[in-house]
Write a protein that holds these residues in place. Structure first.
Motif, short mmCIF file in Angstrom:
data_model
loop_
_atom_site.label_atom_id
_atom_site.label_comp_id
_atom_site.label_asym_id
_atom_site.label_seq_id
_atom_site.Cartn_x
_atom_site.Cartn_y
_atom_site.Cartn_z
N LEU A 12 -2.72 1.75 -7.61
CA LEU A 12 -3.30 0.54 -8.18
C LEU A 12 -2.27 -0.21 -9.04
N THR A 13 -1.40 0.54 -9.71
CA THR A 13 -0.34 -0.11 -10.50
C THR A 13 0.63 -0.85 -9.58
N LEU A 14 0.96 -0.21 -8.45
CA LEU A 14 1.84 -0.87 -7.49
C LEU A 14 1.20 -2.15 -6.95
N LEU A 15 -0.10 -2.08 -6.67
CA LEU A 15 -0.78 -3.27 -6.15
C LEU A 15 -0.85 -4.36 -7.20
N SER A 18 -3.98 5.88 -9.62
CA SER A 18 -3.45 5.00 -10.66
C SER A 18 -2.11 4.40 -10.25
#
Lengths: 496, 125, 450
Positions: free
Chosen positions: C340-343, C337
């Motif tokens: 994915l949040t960083l991306l 998570s």
């Protein structure tokens, strides 16, 4: 509301935090990636390029702050005393984290040729060796991913062994009423029916009742030892003999192995299979609910049925066996790749740090700490059973009778005192259970403080302060949450 | 309508002619706590006495509802599926689970009347 | 010993309070025959220095992926993990917490899981996702079992595109049940006839997209046939970064999507732990295995999160539970998570495009190698290549190790009894691969195959 509210809704270090989906600003980035160029649509099998992704865009500082704030709304063993019975919340050594991150162990692909992963296979092999030495068992299946998964592995081996010897008609599994819910659920997954066996007044299996239930259709007994009431099954050798006499196998749920490591070899108790929760006994982090690991030790009779893969020593060093070999009849494969390797590294680091002497001292201290709690709280709470306990002390809610305070209220009041509550309402065999497992991690000073708080709360409850208990916790980021609302109107994801 | 009769698993049934209405007792709803989910049988299903006919769940407990008698289901109560809390409010009245056509009314003789059920409850705690 | 705070005088005082002579007295319920009088004759405790040295020695015997041009995939992928992921995972409040049974002191884990569930539902194109399973293989098996439960049918058709470990794990899971797994032969060219194998007994078809040999398929026609026959379509995603490139399984009609989440946030770790992703339609949520975080309100009316719908689970339903699973893969879900949040949406799409572009570049370069054929005509970041009729891919891999290259995964490792697969090598390219890596691979293959 009685307290002063702030403009922000924050309370000092307790900061309100939105969902990531409510934050982002399109175009922000937290990862700089090179420009990929136009997509080669010829290689996409006729499938369209995706256009419906609505993930938020954030920058690195926003993301770091978000998760830091979330972490501050959690209680961990690093925060304080976490006497959650049957869960074994002990200190997680940081050395284990450090060595698990060595590139030579972390940056390895599971299908690298074996000459490039001899050190990784050595980690698995060494850990397996220790598990066999500590249990006295001849074999271990390393790949199960968790305790329940290890139970399943053990029962699958039992079923495969019975099928192999023409005993496939054995379809009944005996499980004590006090068992963890995974035991009956696991038995059902192996095609077995579950038959509960009662306990005696002293919290142990009723041997006569067990014998009466044994028969030619019984495949196995599943028994937790020390059991879920924190008691050693004192007649375990007779139990094993009776089970074997009836042609069945003895599966031991090893969730509580941490109480007896180095003091008892489970092979001497007559068990045929037992899983070991590496995340409990050998102190790998629980991580908010996994990953764990549940290697399963097996007797000589069950060893040929162990699942693939496993490590063997060959002429060119260590190798992984991933298929059927002569003389073995693996019941199958329980997960992808080779088991919870990252967890193995941490567990082995703990074992090497503790050594045989330290492991024995740890189980001794865990049992000593639990008995100390039982002794010092026995007069204000109501212990469920007489005599020494093992690694956890079980109380019931008789001490709260007529106070209007429930076990749940009592637990929530402990939160306001800065403690994580004990396990509540498990095991089911005593009323309003409070199960406390201090582990060897707690100092005498920490236990004395806890004892003083619990005594204070118990006296307060008896003095008639039910309303205070019902209102707890007051000082947490959220107070009691409405579980009925959550279940009646499930909201399981954010929606725009 | 006949008087209500009970099972040891805390179901009740009321019978009129060969038509039965089945629910769970007030004791059962109280023991479960806030009911959050209910599943009722489809009309047309044939069930035998003691079969699992419906499901009732609270936050912390799940229980099957066993049919007190044999028969063919004629109707499930959609209202309690939509609003499970009704089971807590009127377990022995509006929050019935299903109706069925009895195939063997003689089975009713095995069930308890209100007085016998109350006496049975007294033995439970 | 550094992890044990009790001193000898503490122990003596505590024993006195308990009223026993020594600790042995507390173990009196252990049958005398099984009591060990002293520590086992095994190595003693060691300091940090000695233990670290032992692990450094073992690590030194491995060739870590970062030290070689690296083209391995087949279910485990090497990606760049932003530094923030691991730093945040190491926060003790995440690392050393248990399953969030006490929501008032677990809002961090619970909110993170709620966000994770939302992210998984979004990227798979499904309505709802659970809080994770052990790994992709076990999630695949659980999906098959769930499909049987939903359809009340017993046959599970496993495509030849499915990773052999997923096939084996699913077969094992069904082995002693009423359900039956029907695996199809390995399908490197994407030619299998799934439609012809479907019938009224079929609970579900399980396909992997992109397939084990790399190929991508449009799942819409298969979904339509499944639904016509009352079967479910289960789609397995072994490489979740692929979800950023093309239509999601949900958009193509999947009823259950399962995935191995390792690619995001976690590193390879010799294959474990993994992260099982599990997503489905709202209407099946009560048939879904595994933990679920749900939104609610506290007594002050503030939004918060709890574990919910737990009556599906073993601690309440016992032998009637949807699964015996007790935990999820919490910390791995958090890693996924955070990554994915960083991306973000922009970065996730770009990462997927970058991976695809790298694979296209690798294909172009490999086309210079005489006798080598790329098998699938579509792919994401991985594809199978045929090295030539007489060539054994496993031997080529060994020879390339001698040149310091980890060239790929030979299909024979999974299919030792299929001689026609002996020349097949599965190669992957990710954002980690430089052009120089590819040139070294091509040069070494030319040399080895000539």
């Amino acid at each position: 509301m009685s307290e002063t509210t702030s403009f922000s809704g924050n309370k000092g270090l307790q900061i309100e935090e939105k969902l990531i989906f409510e934050m982002g600003n399109p175009g922000a980035v937290a990862v700089d990636l090179p420009e990929p160029g136009p997509v080669d649509l010829d290689r996409m099998g006729g499938v369209r390029k995706r256009a419906d992704l609505a993930l938020p865009d954030l920058s690195e500082p926003q993301v770091v702050r978000h998760y830091t704030r979330l972490s501050q709304k959690n209680y961990g063993i690093d925060t304080g005393f976490y006497p959650l019975g049957s869960c074994t919340m002990k200190h997680n050594p940081r050395l284990s984290e450090k060595v698990a991150r060595l590139p030579g162990l972390a940056d390895l692909h599971p299908f690298q040729p074996r000459q490039t992963v001899q050190g990784a296979l050595e980690v698995i092999d060494q850990l397996a060796w220790w598990l066999k030495q500590l249990t006295g068992m001849p074999a271990v299946a390393m790949s199960p991913a968790a305790g329940a998964h290890g139970e399943w592995c053990g029962l699958m081996a039992i079923r495969a062994a019975h099928e192999d010897s023409g005993q496939g008609h054995r379809r009944r599994v005996l499980v004590p009423e006090s068992a963890h819910g995974t035991n009956p659920a696991t038995a059902a997954m192996c095609g077995y029916s579950v038959d509960p066996i009662p306990a005696k007044e002293n919290g142990r299996v009723d041997l006569d009742a067990l014998k009466a239930k044994l028969g030619p259709d019984v495949a196995a007994l599943m028994l937790t030892n020390p059991n879920t009431c924190g008691l050693f099954e004192s007649e375990i050798i007779e139990i094993a003999a009776a089970v074997h006499g009836a042609g069945a196998y003895f599966y031991c749920d090893g969730a509580n192995f941490n109480a007896i490591v180095g003091r008892v070899k489970v092979a001497d108790l007559g068990i045929d299979a037992m899983h070991i929760n590496l995340h409990k006994t050998f102190s790998t982090p629980h991580g908010g609910g996994g990953p764990g690991a549940g290697p399963t030790v097996l007797s000589a009779a069950l060893a040929p049925f162990a699942p693939v893969p496993y490590v063997v020593s060959g002429p060119d060093g260590l190798e992984l066996v991933e298929g059927r070999r002569e003389g073995t009849k693996p019941f199958g494969r329980v997960k992808g790749f080779h088991g919870q390797f990252g967890v193995f590294v941490r567990a082995l680091a703990y074992i090497l740090s503790m050594g045989a002497d330290g492991l024995r001292q740890a189980s001794s201290d865990a049992v000593l700490n639990a008995n100390y709690l039982q002794a010092r709280l026995g007069d204000v709470l109501t212990p469920s059973f007489d005599g020494p306990c093992m690694h956890e002390a079980l109380f019931d809610d008789r001490f709260l009778k007529d106070t209007g305070v429930t076990t749940l209220d009592f637990a929530k009041a402990l939160i306001d005192e800065g403690y994580h509550p004990m396990t509540m309402y498990f095991p089911l065999v005593v009323h309003g259970a409070l199960l406390m497992e201090p582990t060897e991690t707690e100092s005498k000073e920490a236990l004395d403080q806890f004892i003083a708080v619990v005594r204070g709360l118990a006296e307060k409850a008896k003095a008639g302060a039910a309303e205070d208990f019902k209102a707890a916790p007051r000082h947490t980021p959220r107070r009691r949450l409405d579980e009925t609302l959550a279940a009646r109107t499930p909201i399981l994801r954010w929606k725009a | 309508m006949s008087e209500m009769r009970f099972t040891k698993d805390h179901e009740w049934i009321k019978v009129e002619g060969d038509q039965g209405t089945v629910g769970i007792s007030d004791y059962a709803q109280h023991a479960l706590g806030d009911v959050v989910f209910v599943e009722v049988p489809e009309p047309g299903r044939t069930i035998a006495k003691g079969d699992e006919a419906a499901v009732v769940e609270s936050v912390k407990a799940a229980s099957e509802v066993y049919s007190p008698v044999s028969g063919t289901v004629t109707k499930g109560n959609q209202a309690i599926v939509d609003q499970p809390g009704l089971v807590n409010e009127s377990a022995e009245d509006g929050a019935w689970f299903f109706k069925l056509t009895l195939s063997d009314p003689a089975e009713l003789a095995d069930l308890m009347d209100r007085a016998a059920y109350d006496a049975y409850l007294a033995t439970l705690e | 010993m550094r992890y044990l705070p009790l001193t000898e005088s503490d122990r003596a005082a505590m024993l006195a309070d308990i009223g026993v002579k020594d600790v042995d007295a507390l173990f009196r319920d252990v049958p005398a025959a099984a009591r060990l009088a002293e520590a086992l004759p095994l190595p003693r405790h060691q300091g940090e220095l000695e233990v670290e040295r032992a692990f450094t020695r073992m690590a030194g015997k491995n060739l870590s992926a970062g030290c070689a041009p690296f083209f391995m995939g087949a279910g485990v992928y090497r990606h760049h993990i932003p530094a923030a992921v691991d730093q945040l995972l190491l926060r003790g409040e995440f690392l050393t917490a248990y399953t969030p049974y006490q929501p008032e002191v677990s809002q961090g884990t619970l909110q993170a899981l709620f966000e994770f569930q939302t992210q998984v539902a979004m990227v798979t194109g499904m309505e709802v996702a659970n809080a994770s399973m052990y790994d992709g293989a076990t999630a695949c098996a659980e999906a098959a079992i769930m499909a049987c439960r939903v359809t009340k049918r017993r046959k599970v058709l496993l495509s030849g595109s499915l990773h052999p470990h997923y096939v084996e794990t699913t077969e094992t899971s069904l082995r002693f049940t009423e359900m039956e797994a029907e695996p199809l032969p390995p399908d490197p060219l994407g030619l299998e006839d799934l439609l012809g194998r479907l019938d009224g007994d079929t609970a579900c078809v399980v396909v992997q997209n992109p397939g084990f040999f790399g190929g991508i398929r449009d799942l819409r026609p298969l979904a339509a046939i499944c639904h016509e026959l009352g079967a479910l379509l289960v789609v397995m995603v072994a490489e979740p970064t692929s979800l950023g490139l093309f239509d999601s399984p949900g958009a193509m009609g999947a009823d259950i999507v399962v995935a191995e989440g390792q690619s995001l946030g976690m590193g390879m770790n010799f294959g474990g732990p993994g992260l099982g992703l599990f997503a489905t339609r709202d209407k099946f949520v009560r048939q879904m295995p595994g933990r679920l975080a749900g939104q609610t309100l506290d007594v002050d009316g503030k939004r918060g999160w709890v574990l919910t719908l737990s009556t599906r689970e073993q601690h309440i339903r016992r032998e009637k539970a949807t699964s015996n699973i007790c935990t999820n893969s919490g910390l791995c879900a958090l890693a996924f998570s955070i990554h994915l949040t960083l991306l973000g949406g922009t970065g996730f799409t770009r990462l997927a495009e970058l991976n695809h572009a790298k694979a296209v570049q690798l294909e172009q370069k490999l086309s210079q190698v005489k006798g080598l054929r790329v098998l699938p005509d579509s792919y994401y970041n991985e594809f199978a290549v045929h090295l030539g009729d007489e060539v054994k891919a496993a031997e080529v891999v060994d020879r390339l190790v001698d040149k310091g290259i980890l060239a790929g995964v030979p299909a024979s490792r999974f299919y030792p009894t299929w001689p026609e697969l002996a020349p097949v090598l599965i190669v992957a390219a990710t954002e980690m691969n430089t052009e120089d890596d590819m040139d070294r691979l091509v040069a070494a293959l030319k040399e080895t195959l000539s």
